[in-house]
Design an enzyme around this catalytic site. Structure first.
Site: not given
Ligand code: BG6
Length: 528
Positions: A268, A263, A205-206, A244, A210
């Protein structure tokens, strides 16, 4: 919280010894990236790995095998990756670093339909062990569509690649979406466990990679002054926002299947909530931290499908304006049905049934095509019980009665403008006792002149080091799905009519119903 923190970049370091100094050099290993010709590989994975190489954090002999269905030569793969690093990398390409890095790049095509479809890959891996000393240590990165994950994991097992003989490590990294509801996530966990044990599975989970998200843990548990206030007695409510301004970026097909709840919220946002709400872990070991996160997720009060509509707000954007540019509505995006009722905005209220949070709700909100990109956590403290200062409260709209002294607010800005702001009341200079809210700011940009690594850099390195702290464990993912699946069930039983959507204009802060939803609780969304 002024910006007088130590500037680490003033301590000059040699990139080649930096890793040793930090004690974070992994054992020699190979990363096999399945889905090597995809977007993630050239935008994030290989640029992230290159940045680690430039920082001197990769082990000697480190190698990458790009694996895909497409036929490609290793030279073509190297050229494509160089382009990716130049275009998307955090650090500029240096010839000497690139040459060493590119030496370890290979490409190999694979085919799951054929019995020996992984044989060539197996041979390359053995060859790398012999030639580059990678010692049987392998990470399989699944950057492929979710429908193919289980079958590939099983085949790796059948090919004898998932378990190491003779001491090397074998790990797999799997991207989201991890299932599309509780049942499918459980089934996927079961299927992965056929070939890989839980310790070998790194669910990415990226957001957890962060810097600002990791800093929430440091902020909470390395400072003595906030934790005593971090509970229902002092906190009125918490707002978590992932806003976003972008639309679908060519991912219409995926998004039609997914929507904002799957999503962003399930992964997240629920991870952010767990980190903000969890109890203090007794140490920073992976299992201790993840145990605390999962305890918090278990304490989240389920929203019964029958209550899904009253506890959430759904939205879909129509055409509008963002940064002075006309943008199309969701239904006009490529790959989207013209009468789609897929949600691109969600707001909801979450109650946490434990001693710390009972009666202090968490409000979660996310949306595409909102006015700006902003991820933040706002912790709103309770108002002062009594103001001795009478009616002299100065605000931008004039004098207001004393009960409008703004409550203290702590804002953890995840991105952009990474930092932390504490809003407090202060006396306006002058002869009378006028009060105004001021900000105490900590900004990453000025406190640490050093640029933060990208989330993928940290996570890839942690995986090589075998540290799963910042990856989601099986039970965390399932708990998050348990909560979200009940909402999805409720929504499915009451789908919006084709005419109900779109219900917000691109470039606005979501449907008017979201504002009313907060107003019902006598609260407001924080204005940015
Ligand atoms: C991803 C989603 O996991 O995270 C995207 O699939 C989203 O839809 C993105 O735009 C947002 O990541 P970040 O790091 O730009 O906040």
């Amino acid at each position: 919280m002024t910006d007088t923190a130590v500037d680490e970049s003033r301590t000059q370091s040699n990139p080649l010894t930096e890793g040793l100094r930090q004690g974070r050099i992994p054992l020699p290993c190979v990363i096999v990236i399945f889905g090597a010709t995809g977007d993630l590989t050239k935008r994030k994975l290989v640029p992230g790995l290159y940045a680690l190489a430039a920082d001197g954090l990769l082990p000697p002999g480190f190698s990458i095998v790009g694996a895909g269905r497409t036929e490609l030569s290793t030279d073509e793969f190297r050229a494509a990756m160089r382009e990716g690093v130049e275009k998307h990398g955090r650090v500029p390409v240096r010839e000497d670093v690139w040459n060493v890095f590119a030496d370890g790049l290979r490409y190999c095509s694979y085919e799951l339909d054929q019995e020996d479809g992984l044989r060539a890959l197996h041979e390359i891996l053995n060859e790398l062990d012999r030639e580059r000393g990678t010692g049987g240590n392998r990470i399989f990165y699944f950057s492929i569509p979710p429908s193919g994950v289980a079958a590939l994991a099983e085949r790796l097992g059948a090919e004898g690649l998932s378990q190491a003989e003779g001491g090397g490590f074998r790990r797999m990294v799997v991207e989201k979406p991890f299932g599309r509801d509780l049942a499918s996530a459980r089934e996927l966990n079961r299927q992965l466990h056929i070939a890989f044990s839980e310790e070998q599975i790194f669910r990415i989970d990226h957001y957890l990679g962060k810097e600002t998200v990791q800093n929430i843990l440091v902020f909470r548990f390395a400072n003595g002054i906030f934790e005593p206030l971090w509970n229902r007695q002092y906190i009125d409510h918490v707002q978590i926002l992932v806003a976003e301004n972008i639309g679908l970026e060519g991912r219409g097909g995926y998004y039609e299947e997914s929507g904002a709840l799957r999503d962003i919220i399930q992964n997240h946002v629920m991870q952010l909530m767990a980190i903000v709400g969890m109890e203090a872990p007794s140490n920073f070991h992976a299992e201790t931290v993840r145990d605390e996160k999962v305890k918090l997720l278990r304490a989240v009060r389920p929203i019964h499908p029958d209550d899904a509509l009253s506890h959430t707000v759904r939205g879909e954007y129509g055409p509008g304006w963002i940064d002075g540019e006309r943008v199309r509505g969701y239904r006009e995006e490529e790959g989207v049905n013209r009468d789609s009722v897929r949600e691109t905005f969600v707001a909801m209220k979450v109650d946490i049934d434990n001693w710390r949070w009972a009666g202090t709700p968490f409000y979660l909100r996310t949306g595409k095509r909102l006015p700006k990109r902003a991820t933040e956590i706002a912790i709103q403290f309770r108002r002062v019980p009594h103001s001795p200062f009478g009616g002299n409260i100065a605000t931008p709209v004039g004098l207001l009665p004393r009960d409008s002294i703004d409550p203290n607010l702590l804002i953890l800005r995840i991105q952009p403008d990474e930092g932390i702001t504490l809003r407090v009341s202060a006396k306006v200079p002058g002869q009378s006792m006028r009060i105004r809210t001021v900000n105490m700011d900590f900004l990453y940009g000025s406190a640490f002149l050093k640029e933060s690594p990208e989330a993928y850099e940290r996570l890839l390195l942690d995986c090589m080091l075998g540290d799963p702290t910042l990856f989601a464990r099986e039970d965390e993912v399932e708990e998050a799905w348990r909560f979200c699946t009940a909402i999805l069930d409720g929504w499915r039983a009451h789908p919006p009519g084709v005419a109900d959507f779109p219900n917000y204009e691109a470039g606005s802060w979501g449907p008017p119903a979201a504002r009313d939803f907060m107003a019902r609780d006598g609260r407001q969304w924080r204005r940015l």
